[in-house]
Design a protein around this motif. Structure first.
Motif, mmCIF file in Angstrom:
data_model
loop_
_atom_site.group_PDB
_atom_site.id
_atom_site.type_symbol
_atom_site.label_atom_id
_atom_site.label_comp_id
_atom_site.label_asym_id
_atom_site.label_seq_id
_atom_site.Cartn_x
_atom_site.Cartn_y
_atom_site.Cartn_z
ATOM 1 N N ILE A 1 0.842 -1.207 0.000
ATOM 2 C CA ILE A 1 0.000 0.000 0.000
ATOM 3 C C ILE A 1 0.873 1.252 0.000
ATOM 4 O O ILE A 1 0.626 2.201 -0.750
ATOM 5 C CB ILE A 1 -0.956 -0.027 1.217
ATOM 6 C CG1 ILE A 1 -1.961 -1.176 1.067
ATOM 7 C CG2 ILE A 1 -1.677 1.310 1.358
ATOM 8 C CD1 ILE A 1 -2.775 -1.448 2.320
ATOM 9 N N ILE A 2 1.920 1.243 0.817
ATOM 10 C CA ILE A 2 2.830 2.394 0.875
ATOM 11 C C ILE A 2 3.502 2.589 -0.485
ATOM 12 O O ILE A 2 3.600 3.715 -0.988
ATOM 13 C CB ILE A 2 3.890 2.188 1.979
ATOM 14 C CG1 ILE A 2 3.221 2.169 3.353
ATOM 15 C CG2 ILE A 2 4.949 3.292 1.919
ATOM 16 C CD1 ILE A 2 4.118 1.627 4.460
ATOM 17 N N LEU B 1 2.042 8.381 5.346
ATOM 18 C CA LEU B 1 1.628 9.778 5.457
ATOM 19 C C LEU B 1 2.500 10.682 4.581
ATOM 20 O O LEU B 1 1.992 11.601 3.928
ATOM 21 C CB LEU B 1 1.692 10.236 6.916
ATOM 22 C CG LEU B 1 0.709 9.565 7.880
ATOM 23 C CD1 LEU B 1 1.016 9.966 9.317
ATOM 24 C CD2 LEU B 1 -0.729 9.916 7.522
ATOM 25 N N MET B 2 3.799 10.429 4.549
ATOM 26 C CA MET B 2 4.679 11.227 3.696
ATOM 27 C C MET B 2 4.361 10.993 2.218
ATOM 28 O O MET B 2 4.387 11.931 1.409
ATOM 29 C CB MET B 2 6.145 10.914 3.993
ATOM 30 C CG MET B 2 7.128 11.790 3.231
ATOM 31 S SD MET B 2 6.898 13.572 3.548
ATOM 32 C CE MET B 2 7.584 13.686 5.218
ATOM 33 N N CYS C 1 1.404 13.009 1.496
ATOM 34 C CA CYS C 1 1.784 14.418 1.485
ATOM 35 C C CYS C 1 2.421 14.801 0.151
ATOM 36 O O CYS C 1 2.168 15.878 -0.392
ATOM 37 C CB CYS C 1 2.756 14.683 2.631
ATOM 38 S SG CYS C 1 2.763 16.383 3.214
ATOM 39 N N LEU C 2 3.237 13.912 -0.400
ATOM 40 C CA LEU C 2 3.959 14.216 -1.640
ATOM 41 C C LEU C 2 3.135 13.911 -2.890
ATOM 42 O O LEU C 2 3.253 14.609 -3.901
ATOM 43 C CB LEU C 2 5.268 13.416 -1.673
ATOM 44 C CG LEU C 2 6.289 13.770 -0.589
ATOM 45 C CD1 LEU C 2 7.487 12.839 -0.660
ATOM 46 C CD2 LEU C 2 6.734 15.226 -0.709
ATOM 47 N N ARG C 3 2.324 12.865 -2.840
ATOM 48 C CA ARG C 3 1.593 12.419 -4.028
ATOM 49 C C ARG C 3 0.127 12.856 -4.060
ATOM 50 O O ARG C 3 -0.506 12.854 -5.106
ATOM 51 C CB ARG C 3 1.661 10.891 -4.121
ATOM 52 C CG ARG C 3 3.021 10.359 -4.528
ATOM 53 C CD ARG C 3 3.349 10.759 -5.964
ATOM 54 N NE ARG C 3 4.446 9.967 -6.517
ATOM 55 C CZ ARG C 3 4.789 9.972 -7.794
ATOM 56 N NH1 ARG C 3 4.103 10.706 -8.647
ATOM 57 N NH2 ARG C 3 5.792 9.249 -8.225
ATOM 58 N N THR D 1 6.231 14.422 11.882
ATOM 59 C CA THR D 1 6.815 13.939 10.626
ATOM 60 C C THR D 1 6.639 14.930 9.480
ATOM 61 O O THR D 1 6.792 14.570 8.315
ATOM 62 C CB THR D 1 6.195 12.580 10.226
ATOM 63 O OG1 THR D 1 4.764 12.713 10.133
ATOM 64 C CG2 THR D 1 6.536 11.500 11.234
ATOM 65 N N CYS D 2 6.320 16.173 9.817
ATOM 66 C CA CYS D 2 6.184 17.232 8.801
ATOM 67 C C CYS D 2 5.136 16.890 7.747
ATOM 68 O O CYS D 2 5.297 17.198 6.571
ATOM 69 C CB CYS D 2 7.526 17.526 8.121
ATOM 70 S SG CYS D 2 8.809 18.071 9.261
ATOM 71 N N THR D 3 4.040 16.252 8.175
ATOM 72 C CA THR D 3 2.972 15.902 7.241
ATOM 73 C C THR D 3 1.635 16.518 7.645
ATOM 74 O O THR D 3 0.576 16.026 7.265
ATOM 75 C CB THR D 3 2.829 14.364 7.124
ATOM 76 O OG1 THR D 3 2.666 13.795 8.436
ATOM 77 C CG2 THR D 3 4.059 13.752 6.480
ATOM 78 N N VAL D 4 1.696 17.594 8.433
ATOM 79 C CA VAL D 4 0.460 18.268 8.853
ATOM 80 C C VAL D 4 -0.191 18.968 7.666
ATOM 81 O O VAL D 4 -1.401 18.891 7.456
ATOM 82 C CB VAL D 4 0.746 19.273 9.993
ATOM 83 C CG1 VAL D 4 -0.477 20.144 10.252
ATOM 84 C CG2 VAL D 4 1.134 18.533 11.270
ATOM 85 N N GLU D 5 0.601 19.645 6.845
ATOM 86 C CA GLU D 5 0.056 20.514 5.792
ATOM 87 C C GLU D 5 -0.213 19.741 4.508
ATOM 88 O O GLU D 5 0.421 19.940 3.474
ATOM 89 C CB GLU D 5 1.005 21.678 5.562
ATOM 90 C CG GLU D 5 1.095 22.599 6.777
ATOM 91 C CD GLU D 5 2.104 23.712 6.609
ATOM 92 O OE1 GLU D 5 2.822 23.700 5.590
ATOM 93 O OE2 GLU D 5 2.184 24.586 7.483
#
Length: 442
Positions: free
Chosen positions: A9-10, A45-46, A49-51, A173-177
Motif C-alpha cells: 500500500i505504501i 503519510l509522507m 503528502c507528496l503524491r 513527521t512534517c505531514t500536517v500541511e
C-alpha cells in the motif's frame, strides 16, 4: 494490488497509484490495532503528502478513520448539525453559532479541540468558566443534546481514535500541511457526531493555516465532497483571517465577549465576529431544513439572538456541564489577569496592520496557549483589541491591552506585538471578510 499488505500500500501511494477503499480500511484498522508500526504509517503519510489523494481516496480514508471508533446517534431528532472552523485568532463564533442554531431547533453535538499553535481552542476557552466539564463521554453528549439541544465537549478516546494517533504522527513527521490529511482528520470527527448538516468556516490569510485563498478553496471543496460521499450536507464559507476576528483573544476574554453578544450588547470591535456568527448560523439553519432559504434563516438567527433565546440555551448548556452560568452575566467572576498593560500608537495615522499570526503567537506566550503539550493554560491571559485595521488613531491612543500573570510575561512579548502592529499615514485597503461559499447537494 493483490493481497493486502502495508508495504504494498505504501509503495502504491509512493508511485502515485490510486488506493482502494478496501486497502485504506485495512491500513487504518491495522494501524489502530498495533499491527502496522509507526514507521510504516509515517512513510504512508509522507507518500500522501507528496503524491496527494483523489477525493474518492480521501473520502475512503475518512470513512476508515470514522469506523475506528464510536459514533454518536440521535434517532428521532429531525435536525442534527454542527459548525467547525479551521482555526483563527479571536474567533469566538462557536459560542454564538451553537446556541443560535440550537434555539432554532437544530441539535448541536459539537466535538471541539484545544488550542493549536497560534490559534485558540474552543475547549480551552470553555474551561475558563469555573466548574465546566468538557471531558464528556459519548453517552453523556447524547443525553445532553437531547435535554438541552447543545453540547460542547472535547474529543474522547472513543471518537475516531485512529485520527488521534495519526495526528500525533503527522505533528512530528512534517505531514500536517496536506489537504487530504487535514480534510480526513476534520471530517472523521465531524461525521462521528451523527450529523445531517455541517457548516465549515475555512479561513485564509496571515493568521490562518491556509495562507492563500486557493489552498483554502481546495480544502473547502474537499470537505464538501467528503460530506456528500458520506450523505452529509456541507456548506463551506471562505473567510479572511488577516487580523483577529473579534475584540478579544484569550480564553476567559473570549467567553466574556461572546456572553456580551448573547446578552444583546455590541461592544466596539465586535461587528465582524457578530456578522460572521450570524452568517454561519444562517447557513446551518437552512442546511438543516429549519428554514426555506438562507435569507429566511438570517432573519431567524437575528431574532434568536435578540430575543435572548440563544443566551438561554448557552446558559443551560454551561450549567448542564457543571459550569457556573452566572459568569455569563457577571464576567468579573471569570478569571481576571493580575497585570494589564495598554499598548499605544507611537504616531498619528491609521492602523495598517494587526497581524493575526504575530498577535496569536504573543497570546500563546502570555499564557493563553501552549508552547509544549504539557504547558498549563492561564485562562485570564490574552489581549483586547481597542482598534481595528483602518481605524484612525492619534499618537498615544490605545491600540490594544495585554493581559497576563506578570509584568515579565508582558515585557517578553512586546517585540512580537511591536512587529505585529503598525500605524501609517494612509488608511490601508480593507479586504472582504467573506471570500466565498461552496456547497454540494447530496
Amino acid at each position: 494490488m493483490g493481497s493486502l499488505d502495508a508495504v504494498e500500500i505504501i509503495a502504491a501511494k509512493r508511485d502515485g497509484l490510486p488506493l482502494t477503499g478496501e486497502a485504506l480500511s485495512f491500513l487504518v484498522d491495522a494501524f489502530t490495532h498495533g499491527q502496522v508500526p509507526d514507521y510504516q504509517m509515517s512513510a504512508f503519510l509522507m507518500a500522501v503528502c507528496l503524491r496527494g489523494m483523489s477525493v474518492e481516496e480521501t473520502a475512503a480514508l475518512t470513512g476508515a478513520m470514522l469506523r475506528s471508533g464510536r459514533t454518536l446517534a440521535f434517532p428521532g431528532l429531525p435536525r442534527v448539525g454542527d459548525k467547525h472552523s479551521t482555526g483563527g485568532v479571536g474567533d469566538a463564533t462557536s459560542f454564538l453559532v451553537g446556541p443560535v442554531c440550537a434555539a432554532l431547533g437544530v441539535a448541536v453535538p459539537m466535538i471541539a479541540g484545544r488550542g493549536l499553535g497560534h490559534t485558540g481552542g474552543t475547549v480551552d476557552k470553555l474551561e475558563s468558566i469555573p466548574g465546566l466539564r468538557t471531558d464528556l463521554s459519548p453517552s453523556e453528549m447524547e443525553a445532553q443534546v437531547r435535554a438541552v439541544g447543545l453540547c460542547m465537549a472535547g474529543q474522547s478516546a472513543e471518537i475516531a481514535p485512529a485520527d488521534r494517533r495519526l495526528y500525533a504522527l503527522r505533528d512530528v513527521t512534517c505531514t500536517v500541511e496536506s489537504v487530504p490529511l487535514i480534510a480526513a482528520s476534520i471530517m472523521s470527527k465531524k461525521l462521528a457526531e451523527g450529523l445531517d448538516a455541517l457548516v465549515m468556516d475555512v479561513k485564509c490569510g496571515r493568521g490562518a493555516f491556509m495562507k492563500d485563498e486557493a489552498g483554502a478553496r481546495e480544502l473547502a471543496r474537499t470537505i464538501v465532497e467528503i460530506g456528500a460521499a458520506h450523505g452529509v450536507r456541507v456548506t463551506a464559507l471562505l473567510t479572511a483571517m488577516d487580523q483577529p476576528l473579534g475584540r478579544a483573544a484569550g480564553n476567559a476574554l473570549e467567553i466574556a465577549e461572546a456572553a456580551a453578544l448573547l446578552c444583546g450588547e455590541e461592544p466596539p470591535g465586535t461587528a465582524e465576529l457578530l456578522s460572521l456568527s450570524l452568517e454561519l448560523s444562517a447557513h446551518l439553519v437552512f442546511l438543516s431544513g429549519a428554514a426555506l432559504s438562507v435569507d429566511e434563516a438570517r432573519g431567524l438567527a437575528r431574532r434568536a439572538l435578540a430575543s435572548g433565546r440563544a443566551f438561554e440555551v448557552f446558559s443551560r448548556m454551561v450549567a448542564a456541564q457543571g459550569g457556573d452560568a452566572s459568569v455569563l452575566e457577571r464576567p468579573e467572576r471569570l478569571p481576571q489577569a493580575l497585570v494589564r498593560r495598554v499598548v499605544a500608537a507611537r504616531e498619528t495615522g491609521f492602523v495598517t496592520r494587526l497581524d493575526a499570526l504575530g498577535l496569536g503567537k504573543a497570546c500563546v506566550r502570555l499564557g493563553a496557549g501552549r508552547l509544549r503539550l504539557d504547558d498549563r493554560i492561564d485562562p485570564a491571559a490574552g489581549m483586547i483589541f481597542l482598534a481595528r485595521e483602518g481605524d484612525a488613531v492619534k499618537a498615544g491612543e490605545p491600540v490594544l491591552e495585554l493581559h497576563a500573570a506578570s509584568e515579565s510575561l508582558i515585557d517578553a512579548v512586546l517585540p512580537l506585538v511591536d512587529e505585529a502592529v503598525a500605524v501609517g499615514p494612509q488608511a490601508p485597503p480593507i479586504g472582504l471578510l467573506m471570500r466565498g461559499v461552496l456547497s454540494a447537494v447530496c
